[in-house]
Design a protein around this motif. Structure first.
Motif, PDB file in Angstrom:
ATOM      1  N   ARG A 181      43.323  -7.542 -40.551  1.00 54.18           N
ATOM      2  CA  ARG A 181      44.697  -7.110 -40.306  1.00 54.18           C
ATOM      3  C   ARG A 181      44.759  -5.587 -40.173  1.00 54.18           C
ATOM      4  NH1 ARG A 181      47.980  -8.776 -45.226  1.00 54.18           N
ATOM      5  NH2 ARG A 181      46.256  -7.545 -46.077  1.00 54.18           N
ATOM      6  N   GLY A 182      43.763  -4.918 -40.743  1.00 55.26           N
ATOM      7  CA  GLY A 182      43.722  -3.452 -40.707  1.00 55.26           C
ATOM      8  C   GLY A 182      44.228  -2.847 -41.991  1.00 55.26           C
ATOM      9  N   THR A 183      43.323  -2.252 -42.784  1.00 55.26           N
ATOM     10  CA  THR A 183      43.720  -1.546 -43.999  1.00 55.26           C
ATOM     11  C   THR A 183      44.288  -0.179 -43.619  1.00 55.26           C
ATOM     12  OG1 THR A 183      41.495  -0.652 -44.254  1.00 55.26           O
ATOM     13  CG2 THR A 183      41.980  -2.732 -45.391  1.00 55.26           C
ATOM     14  N   PRO A 184      44.985   0.527 -44.533  1.00 60.02           N
ATOM     15  CA  PRO A 184      45.608   1.807 -44.165  1.00 60.02           C
ATOM     16  C   PRO A 184      44.673   2.812 -43.513  1.00 60.02           C
ATOM     17  CG  PRO A 184      46.460   1.069 -46.261  1.00 60.02           C
ATOM     18  CD  PRO A 184      45.367   0.095 -45.888  1.00 60.02           C
ATOM     19  N   ASN A 189      42.606   8.420 -41.118  1.00 61.47           N
ATOM     20  CA  ASN A 189      41.733   8.853 -42.220  1.00 61.47           C
ATOM     21  C   ASN A 189      42.002  10.300 -42.600  1.00 61.47           C
ATOM     22  OD1 ASN A 189      40.606  10.196 -40.042  1.00 61.47           O
ATOM     23  ND2 ASN A 189      38.493   9.901 -40.731  1.00 61.47           N
ATOM     24  N   GLY A 190      43.239  10.733 -42.406  1.00 64.49           N
ATOM     25  CA  GLY A 190      43.598  12.102 -42.754  1.00 64.49           C
ATOM     26  C   GLY A 190      43.136  13.133 -41.748  1.00 64.49           C
ATOM     27  N   GLY A 191      42.754  12.679 -40.552  1.00 65.07           N
ATOM     28  CA  GLY A 191      42.308  13.615 -39.528  1.00 65.07           C
ATOM     29  C   GLY A 191      40.899  14.131 -39.712  1.00 65.07           C
ATOM     30  N   ASN A 192      40.138  13.515 -40.601  1.00 63.80           N
ATOM     31  CA  ASN A 192      38.763  13.961 -40.837  1.00 63.80           C
ATOM     32  C   ASN A 192      37.843  13.473 -39.720  1.00 63.80           C
ATOM     33  OD1 ASN A 192      39.021  15.264 -43.494  1.00 63.80           O
ATOM     34  ND2 ASN A 192      39.662  13.225 -44.170  1.00 63.80           N
ATOM     35  N   PRO A 193      36.739  14.185 -39.460  1.00 64.13           N
ATOM     36  CA  PRO A 193      35.825  13.779 -38.390  1.00 64.13           C
ATOM     37  C   PRO A 193      35.174  12.436 -38.679  1.00 64.13           C
ATOM     38  CG  PRO A 193      34.854  15.537 -39.721  1.00 64.13           C
ATOM     39  CD  PRO A 193      36.287  15.415 -40.155  1.00 64.13           C
ATOM     40  N   ASP A 194      35.166  11.580 -37.677  1.00 67.25           N
ATOM     41  CA  ASP A 194      34.591  10.252 -37.863  1.00 67.25           C
ATOM     42  C   ASP A 194      34.142   9.712 -36.508  1.00 67.25           C
ATOM     43  OD1 ASP A 194      33.771   7.994 -39.236  1.00 67.25           O
ATOM     44  OD2 ASP A 194      35.736   7.024 -39.176  1.00 67.25           O
ATOM     45  N   VAL A 195      33.133   8.845 -36.523  1.00 66.76           N
ATOM     46  CA  VAL A 195      32.683   8.176 -35.306  1.00 66.76           C
ATOM     47  C   VAL A 195      33.764   7.228 -34.793  1.00 66.76           C
ATOM     48  CG1 VAL A 195      31.011   6.505 -34.412  1.00 66.76           C
ATOM     49  CG2 VAL A 195      30.236   8.376 -35.872  1.00 66.76           C
ATOM     50  N   LEU A 196      34.470   6.590 -35.705  1.00 69.66           N
ATOM     51  CA  LEU A 196      35.479   5.592 -35.353  1.00 69.66           C
ATOM     52  C   LEU A 196      36.841   6.233 -35.142  1.00 69.66           C
ATOM     53  CD1 LEU A 196      34.582   2.843 -37.986  1.00 69.66           C
ATOM     54  CD2 LEU A 196      33.811   3.004 -35.606  1.00 69.66           C
ATOM     55  N   ASP A 197      37.706   5.527 -34.437  1.00 69.95           N
ATOM     56  CA  ASP A 197      39.115   5.896 -34.367  1.00 69.95           C
ATOM     57  C   ASP A 197      39.932   4.618 -34.198  1.00 69.95           C
ATOM     58  OD1 ASP A 197      39.200   5.135 -31.672  1.00 69.95           O
ATOM     59  OD2 ASP A 197      39.190   7.170 -30.916  1.00 69.95           O
ATOM     60  N   PRO A 198      41.244   4.666 -34.419  1.00 67.91           N
ATOM     61  CA  PRO A 198      42.052   3.434 -34.373  1.00 67.91           C
ATOM     62  C   PRO A 198      41.971   2.697 -33.043  1.00 67.91           C
ATOM     63  CG  PRO A 198      43.261   5.183 -35.478  1.00 67.91           C
ATOM     64  CD  PRO A 198      42.021   5.812 -34.922  1.00 67.91           C
ATOM     65  N   GLU A 199      41.957   3.435 -31.930  1.00 63.51           N
ATOM     66  CA  GLU A 199      41.895   2.772 -30.623  1.00 63.51           C
ATOM     67  C   GLU A 199      40.600   1.974 -30.474  1.00 63.51           C
ATOM     68  OE1 GLU A 199      41.232   3.742 -25.911  1.00 63.51           O
ATOM     69  OE2 GLU A 199      41.484   5.410 -27.315  1.00 63.51           O
ATOM     70  N   GLY A 200      39.490   2.612 -30.820  1.00 62.34           N
ATOM     71  CA  GLY A 200      38.211   1.935 -30.702  1.00 62.34           C
ATOM     72  C   GLY A 200      38.112   0.726 -31.617  1.00 62.34           C
ATOM     73  N   GLY A 240      31.583   6.128 -46.921  1.00 67.22           N
ATOM     74  CA  GLY A 240      31.890   7.543 -46.935  1.00 67.22           C
ATOM     75  C   GLY A 240      33.386   7.765 -47.051  1.00 67.22           C
ATOM     76  N   ALA A 241      33.780   8.843 -47.698  1.00 71.30           N
ATOM     77  CA  ALA A 241      35.200   9.104 -47.940  1.00 71.30           C
ATOM     78  C   ALA A 241      35.979   9.369 -46.651  1.00 71.30           C
ATOM     79  CB  ALA A 241      35.361  10.274 -48.904  1.00 71.30           C
ATOM     80  N   PHE A 242      35.312   9.828 -45.581  1.00 69.78           N
ATOM     81  CA  PHE A 242      35.985  10.113 -44.313  1.00 69.78           C
ATOM     82  C   PHE A 242      36.029   8.900 -43.384  1.00 69.78           C
ATOM     83  CE2 PHE A 242      35.027  14.998 -44.248  1.00 69.78           C
ATOM     84  CZ  PHE A 242      35.891  15.163 -45.326  1.00 69.78           C
ATOM     85  N   ASP A 243      35.441   7.805 -43.784  1.00 68.39           N
ATOM     86  CA  ASP A 243      35.313   6.621 -42.947  1.00 68.39           C
ATOM     87  C   ASP A 243      36.671   5.968 -42.713  1.00 68.39           C
ATOM     88  OD1 ASP A 243      34.540   4.096 -41.810  1.00 68.39           O
ATOM     89  OD2 ASP A 243      32.641   4.204 -42.896  1.00 68.39           O
ATOM     90  N   HIS A 244      36.946   5.567 -41.472  1.00 61.91           N
ATOM     91  CA  HIS A 244      38.161   4.807 -41.203  1.00 61.91           C
ATOM     92  C   HIS A 244      38.154   3.441 -41.888  1.00 61.91           C
ATOM     93  CE1 HIS A 244      39.208   7.762 -38.076  1.00 61.91           C
ATOM     94  NE2 HIS A 244      40.405   7.209 -38.074  1.00 61.91           N
ATOM     95  N   LEU A 245      36.987   2.998 -42.346  1.00 67.62           N
ATOM     96  CA  LEU A 245      36.899   1.719 -43.059  1.00 67.62           C
ATOM     97  C   LEU A 245      36.782   1.912 -44.575  1.00 67.62           C
ATOM     98  CD1 LEU A 245      34.490  -0.253 -40.677  1.00 67.62           C
ATOM     99  CD2 LEU A 245      36.988  -0.059 -40.606  1.00 67.62           C
ATOM    100  N   ALA A 246      37.097   3.100 -45.063  1.00 73.96           N
ATOM    101  CA  ALA A 246      36.951   3.367 -46.494  1.00 73.96           C
ATOM    102  C   ALA A 246      37.770   2.398 -47.344  1.00 73.96           C
ATOM    103  CB  ALA A 246      37.349   4.808 -46.806  1.00 73.96           C
ATOM    104  N   ASP A 247      39.029   2.153 -46.971  1.00 74.06           N
ATOM    105  CA  ASP A 247      39.875   1.290 -47.785  1.00 74.06           C
ATOM    106  C   ASP A 247      39.320  -0.120 -47.887  1.00 74.06           C
ATOM    107  OD1 ASP A 247      41.649   3.299 -48.369  1.00 74.06           O
ATOM    108  OD2 ASP A 247      43.142   2.716 -46.874  1.00 74.06           O
TER     109      ASP A 247
END
Length: 299
Positions: A181-184, A189-200, A240-247
């Protein structure tokens, strides 16, 4: 390197085609450039699967102490077992593990449940043939990113379908997604650098579970966060704390703990998705902790 790797992922925009299959095929070709040199120890083979033979990559030490089913990442749409040759060679040489890395079917050509079914078949094959081939009936299950999700699904299937959870020494779940469903953090991710993004991520979701309703996405076989998490072996949940999948990792670890399944949550500061491929102090700390965790569980 982070920016370059991001261009290979479905999160990248640019001139990618709209057709999901064509887009995935381009991403697969892009990812090959980031693969390490093939390990001379690796042996390519096949095992029977639900839709024909499944390619696998084997690492076999002389005297195996246990087995390790490895499931590669890549958003369910890209990636190959070769991506993890250095790590799997290390498992074989340093820990004496017989490693099978499964080349499961990829979406969007083969959406759910194709990938999970291939991973379950690989687990069943190892449980059946491990004692004779490698002299052990004990195994680990683990994977990264989409492989972390598939490792969690496979772990639950080993318990619920194969009735062999007592033969699993532990599960290594590395920055996986556990709630479709998608966690927050998926959405920001607070605008931190990450390989992932919501669109992808949304492209990956729609490729793997096309047109699923929210209720269907809550099926525990799709989203392990909603599963009964009792009676599991020790699990190491890493992110990792910057990961879009952290939650996803935070929530899964809390639910495991609440179910009284042994779990360790390892969170690495200032670290994006896939951080273990980048040279950093966090990568060294992760490798040290993982080695200690494996060693503590070996018979």
């Amino acid at each position: 390197m982070l920016a370059a790797l991001a261009e290979a992922f479905p999160a990248a925009g640019g001139d990618l085609p709209e057709d999901p299959v064509a887009r995935a095929q381009i991403q697969r070709q892009n990812m090959i450039a980031f693969e390490p040199e093939p390990s001379p120890m690796a042996v390519e083979s096949t095992i029977p699967g639900p839709a024909g033979d499944i390619p696998v990559r084997l690492f076999e030490p002389e005297e195996p102490r246990a087995m390790f089913l490895h499931i590669h990442g890549g958003g369910w749409i890209i990636g190959r077992p070769q991506m993890s040759d250095p790590a799997n060679e290390h498992l074989a040489n340093h820990h004496g593990l017989a490693v099978l890395s499964v080349d499961y079917r990829l979406a969007p050509e083969h959406p759910y449940p194709a990938g999970p079914d291939d991973c379950e078949a690989a687990a069943a094959w190892m449980l059946e043939h491990g004692p004779e081939r490698w002299g052990t009936d004990k195994m680990f299950i683990g994977g990264e990113s989409a492989g972390g999700h598939l490792a969690a699904v496979t772990l639950l299937r080993v318990r619920d379908r194969l009735g062999a959870i007592d033969r699993v020494l532990g599960a290594n779940l590395v920055f996986g997604l556990y709630d479709f469903r998608g966690t927050p953090s998926v959405f920001g991710n607070g605008g931190n650098p990450d390989v992932l993004d919501p669109e992808g991520l949304q492209f990956m979701f729609e490729s793997f579970i096309p047109d699923m309703t929210e209720a269907e996405r809550r099926d525990p076989d799709v989203s392990p966060l909603f599963a009964d998490l009792t009676g599991l072996p020790p699990c190491l949940v890493t992110v990792g704390a910057f990961d879009h999948l952290a939650d996803d990792s935070y929530f899964l670890a809390v639910r495991m703990a609440a179910a009284e399944s042994p779990v360790e949550l390892a969170v690495y500061p200032d670290s994006p998705h896939g951080f273990q491929v980048f040279p950093s102090e966090m990568t060294k700390a992760h490798a040290k902790r993982f080695d200690a965790w494996i060693a503590s569980l070996l018979p």
